[in-house]
Design a protein around this motif. Sequence first.
Motif, PDB file in Angstrom:
ATOM      1  N   PRO A   1       0.806  -1.319  -0.058  1.00 23.53           N
ATOM      2  CA  PRO A   1       0.033   0.063   0.008  1.00 23.53           C
ATOM      3  C   PRO A   1       0.841   1.156   0.066  1.00 23.53           C
ATOM      4  CG  PRO A   1      -0.938  -1.534   1.542  1.00 23.53           C
ATOM      5  CD  PRO A   1       0.530  -2.131   1.011  1.00 23.53           C
ATOM      6  N   GLU A   2       2.057   1.237   0.724  1.00 20.28           N
ATOM      7  CA  GLU A   2       2.876   2.325   0.712  1.00 20.28           C
ATOM      8  C   GLU A   2       3.369   2.782  -0.637  1.00 20.28           C
ATOM      9  OE1 GLU A   2       3.268  -0.527   2.457  1.00 20.28           O
ATOM     10  OE2 GLU A   2       5.359  -1.073   2.183  1.00 20.28           O
ATOM     11  N   LEU A   3       3.496   1.678  -1.524  1.00 23.38           N
ATOM     12  CA  LEU A   3       4.037   1.976  -2.748  1.00 23.38           C
ATOM     13  C   LEU A   3       2.663   2.259  -3.885  1.00 23.38           C
ATOM     14  CD1 LEU A   3       6.880  -0.269  -3.228  1.00 23.38           C
ATOM     15  CD2 LEU A   3       7.049   2.118  -2.608  1.00 23.38           C
ATOM     16  N   ALA A   4       1.601   2.514  -3.255  1.00 28.12           N
ATOM     17  CA  ALA A   4       0.144   2.703  -3.987  1.00 28.12           C
ATOM     18  C   ALA A   4       0.072   1.210  -4.879  1.00 28.12           C
ATOM     19  CB  ALA A   4       0.240   3.785  -4.835  1.00 28.12           C
ATOM     20  N   GLY A   5       0.288   0.359  -4.219  1.00 27.61           N
ATOM     21  CA  GLY A   5       0.161  -1.122  -4.974  1.00 27.61           C
ATOM     22  C   GLY A   5      -1.378  -1.368  -5.402  1.00 27.61           C
ATOM     23  N   GLY A   6      -1.583  -2.586  -6.201  1.00 30.34           N
ATOM     24  CA  GLY A   6      -2.835  -2.892  -6.521  1.00 30.34           C
ATOM     25  C   GLY A   6      -2.965  -3.300  -8.102  1.00 30.34           C
ATOM     26  N   ALA A   7      -3.725  -3.899  -8.592  1.00 29.51           N
ATOM     27  CA  ALA A   7      -3.686  -4.389  -9.854  1.00 29.51           C
ATOM     28  C   ALA A   7      -4.185  -3.299 -10.738  1.00 29.51           C
ATOM     29  CB  ALA A   7      -4.711  -5.643 -10.310  1.00 29.51           C
ATOM     30  N   LEU A   8      -5.215  -2.340 -10.298  1.00 32.69           N
ATOM     31  CA  LEU A   8      -6.078  -1.487 -10.765  1.00 32.69           C
ATOM     32  C   LEU A   8      -4.991  -0.459 -11.329  1.00 32.69           C
ATOM     33  CD1 LEU A   8      -9.077  -0.610  -8.730  1.00 32.69           C
ATOM     34  CD2 LEU A   8      -9.136  -0.897 -11.130  1.00 32.69           C
ATOM     35  N   LEU A   9      -4.117   0.120 -10.251  1.00 39.08           N
ATOM     36  CA  LEU A   9      -3.383   1.323 -10.889  1.00 39.08           C
ATOM     37  C   LEU A   9      -2.063   1.029 -11.726  1.00 39.08           C
ATOM     38  CD1 LEU A   9      -4.927   2.985  -8.888  1.00 39.08           C
ATOM     39  CD2 LEU A   9      -2.867   4.181  -8.137  1.00 39.08           C
ATOM     40  N   ASP A  10      -1.650  -0.231 -11.648  1.00 43.12           N
ATOM     41  CA  ASP A  10      -0.505  -0.719 -12.326  1.00 43.12           C
ATOM     42  C   ASP A  10      -0.806  -1.356 -13.560  1.00 43.12           C
ATOM     43  OD1 ASP A  10       2.218  -1.038 -12.254  1.00 43.12           O
ATOM     44  OD2 ASP A  10       1.746  -3.019 -12.754  1.00 43.12           O
ATOM     45  N   LEU A  11      -1.961  -2.226 -13.740  1.00 39.69           N
ATOM     46  CA  LEU A  11      -2.376  -2.890 -14.823  1.00 39.69           C
ATOM     47  C   LEU A  11      -3.801  -2.729 -15.605  1.00 39.69           C
ATOM     48  CD1 LEU A  11      -1.543  -6.348 -13.384  1.00 39.69           C
ATOM     49  CD2 LEU A  11      -0.070  -5.047 -15.034  1.00 39.69           C
ATOM     50  N   GLY A  12      -4.736  -2.527 -14.635  1.00 34.31           N
ATOM     51  CA  GLY A  12      -6.169  -1.959 -14.767  1.00 34.31           C
ATOM     52  C   GLY A  12      -6.123  -0.544 -15.684  1.00 34.31           C
ATOM     53  N   ILE A  13      -5.124   0.135 -15.448  1.00 32.78           N
ATOM     54  CA  ILE A  13      -5.137   1.302 -15.880  1.00 32.78           C
ATOM     55  C   ILE A  13      -5.188   1.425 -17.437  1.00 32.78           C
ATOM     56  CG2 ILE A  13      -2.588   1.853 -16.195  1.00 32.78           C
ATOM     57  CD1 ILE A  13      -2.939   4.747 -15.454  1.00 32.78           C
ATOM     58  N   TYR A  14      -4.583   0.409 -18.151  1.00 31.70           N
ATOM     59  CA  TYR A  14      -4.373   0.240 -19.538  1.00 31.70           C
ATOM     60  C   TYR A  14      -6.174  -0.190 -20.280  1.00 31.70           C
ATOM     61  CZ  TYR A  14       0.618   0.017 -19.321  1.00 31.70           C
ATOM     62  OH  TYR A  14       1.920   0.350 -19.318  1.00 31.70           O
ATOM     63  N   PRO A  15      -6.758  -1.226 -19.795  1.00 32.65           N
ATOM     64  CA  PRO A  15      -8.115  -1.427 -20.194  1.00 32.65           C
ATOM     65  C   PRO A  15      -8.753  -0.130 -20.039  1.00 32.65           C
ATOM     66  CG  PRO A  15      -7.391  -3.090 -18.744  1.00 32.65           C
ATOM     67  CD  PRO A  15      -6.278  -2.244 -19.109  1.00 32.65           C
ATOM     68  N   ILE A  16      -8.787   0.585 -18.820  1.00 31.27           N
ATOM     69  CA  ILE A  16      -9.541   1.686 -18.529  1.00 31.27           C
ATOM     70  C   ILE A  16      -9.299   2.809 -19.413  1.00 31.27           C
ATOM     71  CG2 ILE A  16     -10.023   3.753 -17.017  1.00 31.27           C
ATOM     72  CD1 ILE A  16      -9.731   1.418 -14.534  1.00 31.27           C
ATOM     73  N   THR A  17      -7.728   3.016 -19.839  1.00 24.72           N
ATOM     74  CA  THR A  17      -7.565   3.918 -20.992  1.00 24.72           C
ATOM     75  C   THR A  17      -8.153   3.901 -22.038  1.00 24.72           C
ATOM     76  OG1 THR A  17      -5.584   4.745 -19.533  1.00 24.72           O
ATOM     77  CG2 THR A  17      -5.399   5.311 -21.800  1.00 24.72           C
ATOM     78  N   LEU A  18      -8.030   2.735 -22.703  1.00 25.47           N
ATOM     79  CA  LEU A  18      -8.638   2.080 -23.934  1.00 25.47           C
ATOM     80  C   LEU A  18      -9.993   2.448 -24.157  1.00 25.47           C
ATOM     81  CD1 LEU A  18      -8.076   0.664 -26.787  1.00 25.47           C
ATOM     82  CD2 LEU A  18      -8.819  -1.195 -25.721  1.00 25.47           C
ATOM     83  N   ALA A  19     -10.950   1.996 -23.078  1.00 25.00           N
ATOM     84  CA  ALA A  19     -12.422   2.309 -22.994  1.00 25.00           C
ATOM     85  C   ALA A  19     -12.494   3.789 -22.914  1.00 25.00           C
ATOM     86  CB  ALA A  19     -12.755   1.552 -21.948  1.00 25.00           C
ATOM     87  N   HIS A  20     -11.829   4.478 -22.115  1.00 21.11           N
ATOM     88  CA  HIS A  20     -12.107   5.851 -21.944  1.00 21.11           C
ATOM     89  C   HIS A  20     -11.754   6.863 -23.285  1.00 21.11           C
ATOM     90  CE1 HIS A  20     -10.746  10.077 -21.231  1.00 21.11           C
ATOM     91  NE2 HIS A  20     -11.574  10.126 -20.480  1.00 21.11           N
ATOM     92  N   ASP A  21     -10.624   6.215 -24.058  1.00 18.45           N
ATOM     93  CA  ASP A  21     -10.422   6.760 -25.391  1.00 18.45           C
ATOM     94  C   ASP A  21     -11.351   6.619 -26.371  1.00 18.45           C
ATOM     95  OD1 ASP A  21      -8.875   8.076 -27.404  1.00 18.45           O
ATOM     96  OD2 ASP A  21      -8.364   6.232 -28.026  1.00 18.45           O
ATOM     97  N   LEU A  22     -12.040   5.629 -26.168  1.00 18.74           N
ATOM     98  CA  LEU A  22     -13.107   5.312 -27.213  1.00 18.74           C
ATOM     99  C   LEU A  22     -14.592   5.912 -26.769  1.00 18.74           C
ATOM    100  CD1 LEU A  22     -11.701   1.675 -28.234  1.00 18.74           C
ATOM    101  CD2 LEU A  22     -11.299   4.019 -29.461  1.00 18.74           C
ATOM    102  N   LEU A  23     -14.816   5.717 -25.571  1.00 19.22           N
ATOM    103  CA  LEU A  23     -15.885   5.841 -25.074  1.00 19.22           C
ATOM    104  C   LEU A  23     -16.393   7.292 -24.364  1.00 19.22           C
ATOM    105  CD1 LEU A  23     -16.989   2.329 -24.388  1.00 19.22           C
ATOM    106  CD2 LEU A  23     -17.711   3.620 -26.369  1.00 19.22           C
ATOM    107  N   GLY A  24     -15.118   7.762 -23.706  1.00 19.32           N
ATOM    108  CA  GLY A  24     -15.472   8.860 -22.837  1.00 19.32           C
ATOM    109  C   GLY A  24     -15.248   8.336 -21.378  1.00 19.32           C
ATOM    110  N   ALA A  25     -15.594   9.252 -20.507  1.00 24.04           N
ATOM    111  CA  ALA A  25     -15.890   8.814 -18.932  1.00 24.04           C
ATOM    112  C   ALA A  25     -17.189   8.188 -18.973  1.00 24.04           C
ATOM    113  CB  ALA A  25     -15.604   9.878 -18.111  1.00 24.04           C
ATOM    114  N   PRO A  26     -17.429   7.173 -18.084  1.00 24.60           N
ATOM    115  CA  PRO A  26     -18.553   6.548 -17.976  1.00 24.60           C
ATOM    116  C   PRO A  26     -19.665   7.137 -17.118  1.00 24.60           C
ATOM    117  CG  PRO A  26     -17.053   5.673 -16.692  1.00 24.60           C
ATOM    118  CD  PRO A  26     -16.281   6.525 -17.257  1.00 24.60           C
ATOM    119  N   ASP A  27     -20.814   6.967 -17.435  1.00 20.89           N
ATOM    120  CA  ASP A  27     -21.832   7.387 -16.623  1.00 20.89           C
ATOM    121  C   ASP A  27     -22.302   6.701 -15.338  1.00 20.89           C
ATOM    122  OD1 ASP A  27     -22.827   9.679 -18.450  1.00 20.89           O
ATOM    123  OD2 ASP A  27     -23.152   8.243 -19.634  1.00 20.89           O
ATOM    124  N   THR A  28     -21.918   5.248 -15.502  1.00 25.62           N
ATOM    125  CA  THR A  28     -22.108   4.411 -14.316  1.00 25.62           C
ATOM    126  C   THR A  28     -20.793   3.663 -14.354  1.00 25.62           C
ATOM    127  OG1 THR A  28     -23.314   2.848 -15.509  1.00 25.62           O
ATOM    128  CG2 THR A  28     -24.600   4.530 -14.373  1.00 25.62           C
TER     129      THR A  28
END
Length: 356
Positions: A199-226
């Motif tokens: 946690p002190e290194l801001a661990g977790g899959a989301l920030l390290d790996l999940g950011i890639y699929p999220i960035t792809l979806a955000h690029d194509l669709l924008g910020a989600p409503d839900t």
Amino acid sequence: MTDTAAVDPATYASRLTAADLSGEVPDLMAAPPVRWGVLGAGNIAASFADGVRDRTAGRVTAVGSRSVAKAEEFAAAHAPGARAHGSYEALVADDDVDVVYVATPHSHHLEHALLAIAAGKHVLVEKPITRSVAESRLLLDAAREAGVFCMEAVWTRFLPHVAALRAAIARGEIGEVRTVVADFDVFFPYDPTHRLFAPELAGGALLDLGIYPITLAHDLLGAPDTLVTHGTLAATGVDDHVGMILGYDGGAQALLHTSSTASGGAGARIIGTRGRIEIPSGFFTPTSFEVVRADGTSWSFTSPEGEGKAYEAAEVARCVAAGLTESPRMPWSDTLEVMGILDQARAQLGVVYPGE
Ligand SMILES: NC(=O)C1=CN([C@@H]2O[C@H](COP(=O)(O)OP(=O)(O)OC[C@H]3O[C@@H](n4cnc5c(N)ncnc54)[C@H](OP(=O)(O)O)[C@@H]3O)[C@@H](O)[C@H]2O)C=CC1
Ligand SMILES: O=C1CO[C@H](CO)[C@@H](O)[C@@H]1O
């Protein structure tokens, strides 16, 4: 929430630059020569320095590490002739550095980027740019006030196959985008001190790996409503296996997954009203994709071989030479919206970092 539920090609195209719409990748060697300072002599810094050395007109002129011996070793292996500094303070004070590449763990990006900005340097900051959207605002405000360039190192955006894919979607090759399915799962042996779990290194899959699929979806669709997030936490309290559904009022969806406890790779499918695009594996690295249209026709694209970090390095060089403070192809608004999605997902899972 945003009104950019940009599923139709014309709306998506309106968010892209002329360079994006061309789908062409600028000549790496034609970008102006930047003098890079590498802050943190770790794994990704080595890959970045190799890319700068082999594929751009710029060069790494200095390396900063908490250990001068490590900086010297890094310079010898990845940046011959670069000055080796035994502190980050000495690196950012180096007059032969134009841009500092911040390659420390996420937990330290804000502190180290602010250090460089205070020294008057432009910055390229590894992903995720900070731990949270609040920290990102602090960093971007500092860059704005100092009048220096700042970009999150979303290297994927500048890769040849992504450039071609974005242009194809803007041309309407698959019609309106209805669904983005993407995952990034890499098994890491559990180690509470490793940056994926600490946690002190801001661990977790989301920030390290999940950011890639999220960035792809955000690029194509924008910020989600839900956003609906389901996941599990490691013993250290950071996320290690996460599924997300991003919903858009226009009806589009993104189904995303990330994990540090499973070996799934990184695949993506973009599904539209008139066809689909399939990226077989490693969608965030130089790779290929196939467009399969509903009329039965198809075509594919393959990225040229070679280290991929050079493309983002060349973008930084072009922007700095043009006197810009942000890249029009990877604007601050994208960074803030993606960080906002990560914040929401973390909140739904109950992941809190020290000091938050
Ligand atoms: N774009 C991409 O494809 C990738 C991006 N990344 C991103 O790059 C960043 C670094 O990742 P990675 O290179 O894998 O990490 P490493 O652990 O290999 O390197 C991080 C470096 O940060 C420095 N550092 C400063 N403070 C600390 C600390 N408290 N604990 C550990 N290291 C510290 C160290 O350098 P020194 O000892 O020299 O001071 C260390 O070598 C992450 O934010 C990650 O998300 C990572 C991998 C791929
Ligand atoms: O950005 C990244 C790309 O992939 C790595 C895993 O293979 C990650 O750990 C890293 O942070």
